[in-house]
Scaffold this active site. Structure first.
Site, PDB file in Angstrom:
ATOM      1  N   THR A  96      10.118 -17.646 -53.551  1.00 45.11           N
ATOM      2  CA  THR A  96       9.798 -18.124 -54.892  1.00 45.11           C
ATOM      3  C   THR A  96       8.315 -18.460 -54.933  1.00 45.11           C
ATOM      4  OG1 THR A  96      12.024 -19.018 -55.162  1.00 45.11           O
ATOM      5  CG2 THR A  96      10.319 -19.856 -56.642  1.00 45.11           C
ATOM      6  N   LYS A 172      12.491 -15.654 -61.749  1.00 46.81           N
ATOM      7  CA  LYS A 172      12.989 -16.579 -60.725  1.00 46.81           C
ATOM      8  C   LYS A 172      12.636 -18.009 -61.086  1.00 46.81           C
ATOM      9  CE  LYS A 172      14.914 -18.039 -56.960  1.00 46.81           C
ATOM     10  NZ  LYS A 172      14.511 -17.735 -55.599  1.00 46.81           N
ATOM     11  N   LYS A 240       9.098 -27.909 -54.083  1.00 43.24           N
ATOM     12  CA  LYS A 240       8.273 -26.704 -54.173  1.00 43.24           C
ATOM     13  C   LYS A 240       8.625 -25.887 -55.406  1.00 43.24           C
ATOM     14  CE  LYS A 240       9.496 -23.052 -51.850  1.00 43.24           C
ATOM     15  NZ  LYS A 240       9.643 -21.908 -52.807  1.00 43.24           N
TER      16      LYS A 240
END
Length: 299
Positions: A96, A172, A240
């Protein structure tokens, strides 16, 4: 001839993806900073070999590392793989990362005559091992063609979202916004129920059959019910990933307050020392604040 594949990152997702490539008949190398994971994969049929020796034989490189920095290190660091790949090889980037980073990786790979497919993944460790992931992919037609043998091995569904890198990572980010929020909301609802006498197993049995359910609820709530926080996807993933979502939102002048609230719960969980536990452990933040005892909690 069989496809020659290298998977970088043998964590909960990458290991299953490497197994899927192996099961599909690929010559598959596995690399990870954890030598035990590498040894285990080789004991199951993974092909050994130093990276310096096998780089020029690779048809496909799959990066399933933690973030953009690790992706860049694998591809272009001091021991970066891209400069040693043969022309026409393909890199499949599955971490990602921000869309701008994916576009940069594509440009830099193309400068070496190497294809780059922006292909983040979803589905969890079980589907990774089954070769049944969903991939949100974007890249040139030539990149898709070069990646096809590996995609066939690893994924059940591949969405082709654009003819250059970026749209895969954008999609995503949308998925991670929802997934992170759903995990945090599941934890909030489960522990809220406990304050009203609703036991976690009862919560799961009922709500999973009601309109308030979600895939994340049905997948993660059983971990809380079992008191088992063995990481399938860890708490540390979410600061994150939700951080990436908020960075993208900021660049678009878009307010995402629900994402920000979920992010704070994962940061709190990491601050409690839970970063390496399954992300369902975010429920422990709510339990601590409400003085609740979750299943398996001896305190």
């Amino acid at each position: 001839m069989p496809n020659v594949t290298a998977v970088f990152g043998l964590g909960s997702m990458g290991y299953g993806m490497a197994q899927s490539c192996l099961a599909a008949g690929h010559i598959t190398h596995g690399f990870d900073i954890n030598p035990d994971a590498v040894a285990r994969f080789q004991s199951e049929g993974g092909t050994p070999g130093a990276l310096s020796d096998i780089a020029g034989t690779l048809d496909t490189v799959v990066t399933v590392v933690l973030n953009a920095a690790q992706t860049e290190t694998v591809l272009f660091g001091d021991a970066g793989i891209v400069a040693r790949l043969k022309p026409g090889a393909c890199v499949i980037g599955c971490a990602t990362v921000p869309p701008d980073f994916a576009r940069d990786m594509e440009n830099r790979c193309q400068a070496h005559g190497v294809h780059y497919l922006d292909a983040p993944i979803s589905g969890g460790s079980v589907k990774a091992a089954q070769g049944a992931l969903t991939m949100m992919a974007a890249g040139t037609p030539a990149a898709f063609a070069a990646a096809q043998p590996a995609l066939d091995a690893m994924a059940e569904t591949v969405f082709e979202l654009g003819d250059h890198a970026g749209p895969g990572s954008a999609m995503k980010a949308v998925n991670q916004l929802l997934a992170g929020v759903h995990i945090a909301t599941m934890a909030e609802a489960l522990t809220f129920g406990m304050t009203q006498g609703v036991a976690p197993d009862q919560f799961l049995n009922v709500i999973s059959k009601c309109a308030g359910t979600s895939w994340m609820l049905e997948n993660r709530a059983p971990h809380i019910v079992a008191g088992d926080y063995t990481p399938h996807s860890s708490v540390n993933i979410w600061p994150k990933d939700l951080g990436i979502v908020l960075d993208i939102a900021k660049s678009a002048s878009f307010s995402a307050p629900i994402t920000a609230a979920a992010l704070q719960q994962f940061i709190a969980a990491a601050g409690m020392g839970l970063g390496g536990e399954d992300d369902a452990a975010v429920a422990k933040v709510y339990a601590r604040n409400a003085s609740l005892a979750l299943p398996g909690d001896d305190t």
